[in-house]
Design a protein around this motif. Structure first.
Motif, PDB file in Angstrom:
ATOM      1  N   UNK A  55      17.184 -19.552  -1.080  1.00 44.47           N
ATOM      2  CA  UNK A  55      17.556 -18.138  -0.451  1.00 44.47           C
ATOM      3  C   UNK A  55      16.071 -17.326  -0.646  1.00 44.47           C
ATOM      4  N   UNK A  56      15.620 -17.340  -1.930  1.00 46.71           N
ATOM      5  CA  UNK A  56      14.329 -16.460  -2.266  1.00 46.71           C
ATOM      6  C   UNK A  56      13.109 -17.082  -1.440  1.00 46.71           C
ATOM      7  N   UNK A 177       8.354  -4.303  -1.868  1.00 46.98           N
ATOM      8  CA  UNK A 177       8.190  -5.649  -2.416  1.00 46.98           C
ATOM      9  C   UNK A 177       8.502  -5.612  -4.020  1.00 46.98           C
ATOM     10  N   UNK A 178       7.500  -4.748  -4.452  1.00 48.88           N
ATOM     11  CA  UNK A 178       7.446  -4.577  -5.925  1.00 48.88           C
ATOM     12  C   UNK A 178       8.687  -3.925  -6.218  1.00 48.88           C
ATOM     13  N   UNK A 179       9.159  -3.114  -5.630  1.00 44.56           N
ATOM     14  CA  UNK A 179      10.627  -2.403  -6.004  1.00 44.56           C
ATOM     15  C   UNK A 179      11.762  -3.421  -6.114  1.00 44.56           C
ATOM     16  N   UNK A 180      11.778  -4.174  -5.260  1.00 45.19           N
ATOM     17  CA  UNK A 180      12.800  -5.330  -5.177  1.00 45.19           C
ATOM     18  C   UNK A 180      12.624  -5.988  -6.376  1.00 45.19           C
ATOM     19  N   UNK A 194      18.378 -15.404 -19.310  1.00 51.24           N
ATOM     20  CA  UNK A 194      17.053 -15.966 -19.053  1.00 51.24           C
ATOM     21  C   UNK A 194      17.029 -16.613 -17.644  1.00 51.24           C
ATOM     22  N   UNK A 195      17.976 -17.041 -17.017  1.00 53.83           N
ATOM     23  CA  UNK A 195      17.731 -17.709 -15.756  1.00 53.83           C
ATOM     24  C   UNK A 195      17.510 -16.371 -14.619  1.00 53.83           C
ATOM     25  N   UNK A 196      17.947 -15.171 -14.839  1.00 53.62           N
ATOM     26  CA  UNK A 196      17.693 -14.040 -14.020  1.00 53.62           C
ATOM     27  C   UNK A 196      16.145 -13.803 -14.146  1.00 53.62           C
ATOM     28  N   UNK A 203      10.598 -14.613  -7.313  1.00 48.53           N
ATOM     29  CA  UNK A 203      10.938 -13.682  -6.367  1.00 48.53           C
ATOM     30  C   UNK A 203       9.508 -13.040  -6.209  1.00 48.53           C
ATOM     31  N   UNK A 204       8.874 -12.640  -7.421  1.00 49.34           N
ATOM     32  CA  UNK A 204       7.476 -11.864  -7.574  1.00 49.34           C
ATOM     33  C   UNK A 204       6.328 -12.935  -7.051  1.00 49.34           C
ATOM     34  N   UNK A 205       6.446 -14.347  -7.306  1.00 46.44           N
ATOM     35  CA  UNK A 205       5.299 -15.103  -6.839  1.00 46.44           C
ATOM     36  C   UNK A 205       5.495 -15.243  -5.349  1.00 46.44           C
ATOM     37  N   UNK A 206       6.877 -15.406  -4.764  1.00 40.61           N
ATOM     38  CA  UNK A 206       7.079 -15.596  -3.121  1.00 40.61           C
ATOM     39  C   UNK A 206       6.539 -14.285  -2.478  1.00 40.61           C
ATOM     40  N   UNK A 207       6.829 -13.139  -3.222  1.00 46.01           N
ATOM     41  CA  UNK A 207       6.340 -12.127  -2.377  1.00 46.01           C
ATOM     42  C   UNK A 207       4.905 -11.742  -2.416  1.00 46.01           C
TER      43      UNK A 207
END
Length: 232
Positions: A55-56, A177-180, A194-196, A203-207
């Protein structure tokens, strides 16, 4: 008297070669306890984890492919009879996809173990601060851009009159993006998950990857408009 920093800048290799440089570092003595503990509290064989990862990655891939296809063909605008209606439709689909992404991430975070090292008042309130900051960036970005500006209106030919420079664009180029991303890290800290943290990092890398593709393309759209205006 010579400036050490100037010498470092002038002779960087000499500094690295001093005392053996990085080759003289004994990596076997590095303390990896924290990383090991984090990994011990995560289960990568959980199918929910992979659903969340899909999904990410899928979301920005989807909206970039669809938006670029629209920019090239104008098929959605023709189908809906208006670029605005087409943009609204894509925007609502993106919102639904993001809700599904958040839900899948929350499910896997709750299903996996909490980490005692993160389960403290300081960590919890750090998460609250991150979520407050993230929400501020997302909401203020939306208010500055409007619906079509937020949801790729540029690709539908709905261009902004000028570049937005008010807050939060005065502090970062991609506040949405960075707010999300900050929201997801904050959620992980609040849940002592930790999984979170791992999912938020994905998410950060994908953005970051999405930005490297989106920014030049969007810039080219406005550059093309500027060139057209010069020739008129």
């Amino acid at each position: 008297m010579s400036d050490p920093s100037a010498a470092r800048n002038k002779y960087p290799s000499a500094w690295l070669d001093c005392c053996g440089g990085l080759n003289n570092v004994d990596y076997s003595k590095m303390d990896l306890t924290l990383i090991e503990e984090l990994l011990n509290h995560t289960n990568f064989q959980d199918s929910g984890f992979w659903v969340a990862v899909v999904a990410i990655v899928f979301n920005p891939l989807f909206w970039n492919v669809v938006a670029r296809w629209e920019h090239r063909t104008r098929r959605l605008s023709k189908l809906f009879g208006s670029p605005y209606l087409a943009c609204y439709c894509l925007g609502f689909i993106i919102i639904l996809l993001n809700v599904c992404r958040s839900y899948s991430m929350t499910v896997v975070m709750k299903s996996q173990a909490r980490w005692e090292a993160m389960d403290g008042t300081g960590v919890f309130f750090s998460g609250v601060v991150l979520m407050a900051l993230g929400t501020l960036l997302v909401v203020s970005s939306f208010l500055a851009l409007g619906f079509t500006g937020t949801f790729l209106g540029d690709y539908f030919g709905i261009l902004m009159a000028r570049k937005v420079t008010v807050f939060p664009f005065s502090i970062t180029e991609n506040p949405m993006y960075w707010g999300s991303t900050a929201n997801y890290f904050g959620l992980a800290l609040i849940g002592a998950s930790p999984m979170g943290l791992i999912l938020a990092a994905i998410v950060a890398v994908t953005y970051k990857v999405a930005i490297t593709f989106e920014s030049p393309f969007t810039g080219q759209i406005y550059q093309d408009r500027s060139q057209r205006h010069k020739h008129q």
